[in-house]
Design an enzyme around this catalytic site. Structure first.
Site, mmCIF file in Angstrom:
data_model
loop_
_atom_site.group_PDB
_atom_site.id
_atom_site.type_symbol
_atom_site.label_atom_id
_atom_site.label_comp_id
_atom_site.label_asym_id
_atom_site.label_seq_id
_atom_site.Cartn_x
_atom_site.Cartn_y
_atom_site.Cartn_z
ATOM 1 N N ASN A 192 0.873 -1.178 0.000
ATOM 2 C CA ASN A 192 0.000 0.000 0.000
ATOM 3 C C ASN A 192 0.911 1.229 0.000
ATOM 4 O OD1 ASN A 192 -1.756 2.082 0.494
ATOM 5 N ND2 ASN A 192 -2.337 1.407 2.555
ATOM 6 N N LYS A 244 0.196 4.290 -0.236
ATOM 7 C CA LYS A 244 -0.389 5.504 0.357
ATOM 8 C C LYS A 244 -0.090 6.705 -0.557
ATOM 9 C CE LYS A 244 -0.025 3.225 4.796
ATOM 10 N NZ LYS A 244 0.137 3.325 6.240
ATOM 11 N N HIS A 252 -9.324 1.216 5.441
ATOM 12 C CA HIS A 252 -8.006 1.451 6.042
ATOM 13 C C HIS A 252 -8.147 2.416 7.214
ATOM 14 C CE1 HIS A 252 -3.849 2.637 6.628
ATOM 15 N NE2 HIS A 252 -3.521 1.523 6.007
ATOM 16 N N GLU A 266 -6.444 4.832 8.127
ATOM 17 C CA GLU A 266 -6.256 6.256 7.797
ATOM 18 C C GLU A 266 -7.540 6.841 7.203
ATOM 19 O OE1 GLU A 266 -2.624 5.608 5.602
ATOM 20 O OE2 GLU A 266 -1.680 5.045 7.494
ATOM 21 N N GLU A 313 -4.823 -4.682 10.833
ATOM 22 C CA GLU A 313 -3.816 -3.640 10.972
ATOM 23 C C GLU A 313 -4.046 -2.890 12.287
ATOM 24 O OE1 GLU A 313 -2.108 -2.546 6.802
ATOM 25 O OE2 GLU A 313 -3.635 -1.119 7.382
ATOM 26 N N GLY A 373 3.121 2.499 10.730
ATOM 27 C CA GLY A 373 4.064 3.597 10.544
ATOM 28 C C GLY A 373 4.815 3.984 11.809
ATOM 29 N N SER A 419 4.069 -1.904 10.269
ATOM 30 C CA SER A 419 5.521 -1.984 10.470
ATOM 31 C C SER A 419 6.123 -3.326 10.060
ATOM 32 C CB SER A 419 5.889 -1.636 11.919
ATOM 33 O OG SER A 419 5.528 -0.288 12.206
HETATM 34 P P1 13P Z 1 3.442 0.576 7.576
HETATM 35 O O1 13P Z 1 3.931 -0.731 6.956
HETATM 36 O O2 13P Z 1 4.152 1.766 7.027
HETATM 37 O O3 13P Z 1 3.409 0.498 9.058
HETATM 38 O O4 13P Z 1 1.914 0.742 7.080
HETATM 39 C C1 13P Z 1 1.031 -0.317 7.210
HETATM 40 C C2 13P Z 1 -0.220 0.004 6.481
HETATM 41 O O5 13P Z 1 -0.988 0.865 6.898
HETATM 42 C C3 13P Z 1 -0.507 -0.738 5.247
HETATM 43 O O6 13P Z 1 -1.802 -0.503 4.797
#
Ligand code: 13P
Length: 251
Positions: A9, A11, A95, A97, A167, A173, A213
């Site tokens: 992903n 982003k 997601h 976010e 997640e 992150g 992560s």
């Molecule tokens: P990270 O791997 O950067 O922690 O992000 C995970 C994520 O949100 C994948 O959709």
């Protein structure tokens, strides 16, 4: 037998050149291998070009979101049929976010899931608790509500095109990865919920990805957990040096 599913992903990262270089490296590295399934989720504006760059390869291309409406006066939105038109075959929905920054509710996520499945696309439905929710002992309640809400009205047959991504928000992150035991607990809880919602057979074939992560250094121990069937990778999916070893976790 669930084929491991490793997805990147991106982003709101990368530009045209780095995105094309990345998928070029992925395509060359993966060749015709089918023991793992790989997908990338570029920003909308690069979907068309990335899908063309990956045409004929086993790597799938998906979108990071879609509109819950079919078409019309929805300024700034992108429809499922437009995504399919430019070569996206799957979409990430729910997601954290989207939920936490843009206020998406389970009802909205569910309308998007229904629309994507009705149009023949595959869905990765994300669920996961915040740190405060985990510390309050509410992890299972949060995951259950998101899963039941997101999958309302979906049939066992449709579930063949759904992947669940667990997640935990506190791991996204942050560099703080869930331990294999923490991931395993929630993944088996999710599979149990799926068995209750659908059938034991349907639940057994759904892939449950872990996200948060994931790195080359921790992917192997996570993938060794029985109910962890893949990874949804953010930061470490942006560079071949990180993502290729993740795809190769079993080598
Ligand atoms: P990270 O791997 O950067 O922690 O992000 C995970 C994520 O949100 C994948 O959709």
């Amino acid at each position: 037998m669930r084929t491991p599913f490793l997805a990147g992903n991106w982003k709101m990262n990368l530009d045209r050149r780095t995105a094309l270089d990345l998928v070029g490296a992925l395509r060359e590295h993966l060749g015709g291998r089918t023991e793992v399934e790989v997908a990338v989720f570029p920003p909308f504006v690069y979907l068309d070009e990335i899908a063309r760059a990956l045409a004929g390869s086993p790597i799938k291309v998906g979108a990071q979101n879609c509109c819950d409406e079919a078409e019309g006066a929805f300024t700034g939105e992108i429809s499922i049929s437009q995504l399919a038109d430019v070569g996206a075959s799957l979409v990430v929905l729910g997601h954290s976010e989207r939920r936490h920054i843009y206020g998406e509710t389970d009802e909205l996520v569910n309308r998007k899931v229904q629309r994507a499945l009705a149009a023949g696309l595959e869905v990765i439905l994300c669920v996961g608790e915040t740190l405060a929710e985990r510390e309050a002992g509410r992890t299972e309640e949060v995951v259950r509500t998101q899963l039941h809400g997101g999958l309302a009205g979906i049939t066992a047959v449709d579930m063949a095109r759904v992947t669940i991504a667990y997640e935990p928000v506190w791991a996204i992150g942050t560099g703080v990865v869930a331990s294999p035991a923490q991931a395993g607990e929630v993944h088996s809880y999710v599979r149990g919920l799926l068995a209750g919602l659908f059938t034991a057979e349907a639940a057994d074939s759904v892939r449950i990805q872990y996200g948060g992560s994931v790195k080359p250094s921790n992917v192997k121990e996570l993938m060794a957990v029985g109910d962890v069937d893949g990874a949804l990778v953010g930061g470490a999916s942006l560079k071949p040096d990180d993502f290729l070893p993740i795809i190769d976790f079993a080598r």
